[in-house]
Scaffold this motif. Sequence first.
Motif, PDB file in Angstrom:
ATOM      1  N   LYS A   3       0.809  -1.216   0.000  1.00  0.00           N
ATOM      2  CA  LYS A   3       0.000   0.000   0.000  1.00  0.00           C
ATOM      3  C   LYS A   3       0.847   1.273   0.000  1.00  0.00           C
ATOM      4  N   ARG A   4       2.136   1.135   0.169  1.00  0.00           N
ATOM      5  CA  ARG A   4       2.984   2.334   0.194  1.00  0.00           C
ATOM      6  C   ARG A   4       2.913   3.082  -1.140  1.00  0.00           C
ATOM      7  N   TYR A   7       0.524   5.969  -1.194  1.00  0.00           N
ATOM      8  CA  TYR A   7       1.104   7.189  -0.620  1.00  0.00           C
ATOM      9  C   TYR A   7       2.092   7.825  -1.594  1.00  0.00           C
ATOM     10  N   LEU A  10       0.066   9.857  -4.014  1.00  0.00           N
ATOM     11  CA  LEU A  10      -0.452  11.063  -3.366  1.00  0.00           C
ATOM     12  C   LEU A  10       0.643  12.110  -3.185  1.00  0.00           C
ATOM     13  N   ILE A  11       1.811  11.697  -2.718  1.00  0.00           N
ATOM     14  CA  ILE A  11       2.906  12.636  -2.455  1.00  0.00           C
ATOM     15  C   ILE A  11       3.471  13.200  -3.758  1.00  0.00           C
ATOM     16  N   THR A  53     -11.675   5.585  -1.968  1.00  0.00           N
ATOM     17  CA  THR A  53     -10.970   4.350  -1.616  1.00  0.00           C
ATOM     18  C   THR A  53     -11.931   3.320  -1.013  1.00  0.00           C
ATOM     19  N   GLU A 140       8.341   5.413  -7.487  1.00  0.00           N
ATOM     20  CA  GLU A 140       8.840   5.392  -6.113  1.00  0.00           C
ATOM     21  C   GLU A 140      10.325   5.740  -6.059  1.00  0.00           C
ATOM     22  N   TYR A 191      -4.772  16.997  -3.430  1.00  0.00           N
ATOM     23  CA  TYR A 191      -5.181  15.714  -2.832  1.00  0.00           C
ATOM     24  C   TYR A 191      -5.575  14.660  -3.879  1.00  0.00           C
ATOM     25  N   TYR A 194      -4.862  10.159  -5.525  1.00  0.00           N
ATOM     26  CA  TYR A 194      -5.603   8.901  -5.359  1.00  0.00           C
ATOM     27  C   TYR A 194      -6.320   8.476  -6.637  1.00  0.00           C
ATOM     28  N   VAL A 209      -7.046   4.083   2.703  1.00  0.00           N
ATOM     29  CA  VAL A 209      -5.847   4.731   3.231  1.00  0.00           C
ATOM     30  C   VAL A 209      -5.947   4.823   4.748  1.00  0.00           C
ATOM     31  N   TYR A 211      -3.626   6.178   6.984  1.00  0.00           N
ATOM     32  CA  TYR A 211      -3.120   7.403   7.613  1.00  0.00           C
ATOM     33  C   TYR A 211      -3.642   8.644   6.880  1.00  0.00           C
ATOM     34  N   ILE A 215      -1.966  12.467   5.434  1.00  0.00           N
ATOM     35  CA  ILE A 215      -2.173  13.037   4.099  1.00  0.00           C
ATOM     36  C   ILE A 215      -2.789  14.422   4.213  1.00  0.00           C
TER      37      ILE A 215
END
Length: 363
Positions: A3-4, A7, A10-11, A53, A140, A191, A194, A209, A211, A215
């Motif tokens: 699942k990383r 993130y 998103l980042i 999600t 990544e 945002y 996703y 998600v 956390y 976010i």
Amino acid sequence: MSKRFIYVMLILNMLTNIVAYVPMVLIENRSNGSVLAMVLSLPIGIFIIFLFTKYMSKFPYMGLPEILDKFAPKWFRLFFLVIQGVLWYVAGLVTLVAFTNISKQYINPDMDELLIMLAFLIVIVFGATLPSKKVLYATEIILLLNLPFIAFIIFKSYFNHDLMWDSVRIAVTHFQKIPSFESISTATFVYTGYTNLVIFNRLYKDVRVKYLWAIAILGFFTLITTFIIPIGLNGFDGAESFTFPWIATTEAIRIELGFIERISFLFLGLYINVSLASVILHWHVGLELLKAAFPSFKFKKIDMKPFVLIGVFTVLALVVQLFFEEKTVGEIAKVWMMLLLPAQIAGLVLLKLLSKRKEKLSK
């Protein structure tokens, strides 16, 4: 699949937000509700991520094409996939044109912009046609290599002696102004990483998600940084005079790091890396959506559809760069960002209806 990567998407989107057309729109509306728009974008963006999600998790290992194929009418599936594919393509296109123009203006003014774009397109086309897993791994790696340096630049920006906090305070005094729809929709862009799950959900059983609070904090900090640093370093009125405020902003920041004197030298390199990753991600999703919308046709047992589509992507990008002025592309970006929030809401409504349809069929 870990699942990383959710993130990571998103980042990456947040970092792209810093330089592209988002700062331009927010700074243009700095006296007309941008501050409140950024505040409102936080609950709106997080709520949409939560619902999206949640609904996508009801379709394990299925992307949007597979969901529509199973639970929606054929005519609607074709229409919706084409519209979504075009939106993703345009998202990547405006970013590509932006950093092509930036590269010409700030790195090599004597080089033809078409040659610059062609160099970028070689990398983008190769990346966008990779399998989805490899696209995520490459994204990544790019993010991990660039994130520490971007964090360093943001740190230097906040602690710069030339930062005029009085200009920032002037901007904050306009907090009570009611924001325009354009400002709110643009602010929520931070945002929207996703949304790539419309394709990458194929790799997941559950994409909720955990956390979300992190976010929310990171997204809001990114928005605030995007807005106040250009105003603080260029002045409340001066910040509006730049198409890409953050490029001009980094020109004003000095560092003593070997042969690097101006931080803009480092920033431009980082921005190109992050932008390339962003365009690859957007075009990969757009390509997969359009591939599902059109029938296959083979030549010597090889499916030519992906090559034709990516060829169209490339030719259109070159045409836009050749015949469209920078201001026109900026206006297209503004229209795209205004469509962003309605498109997200429409996607949520659709997923909700399809999840109900799935429940009925399973009974």
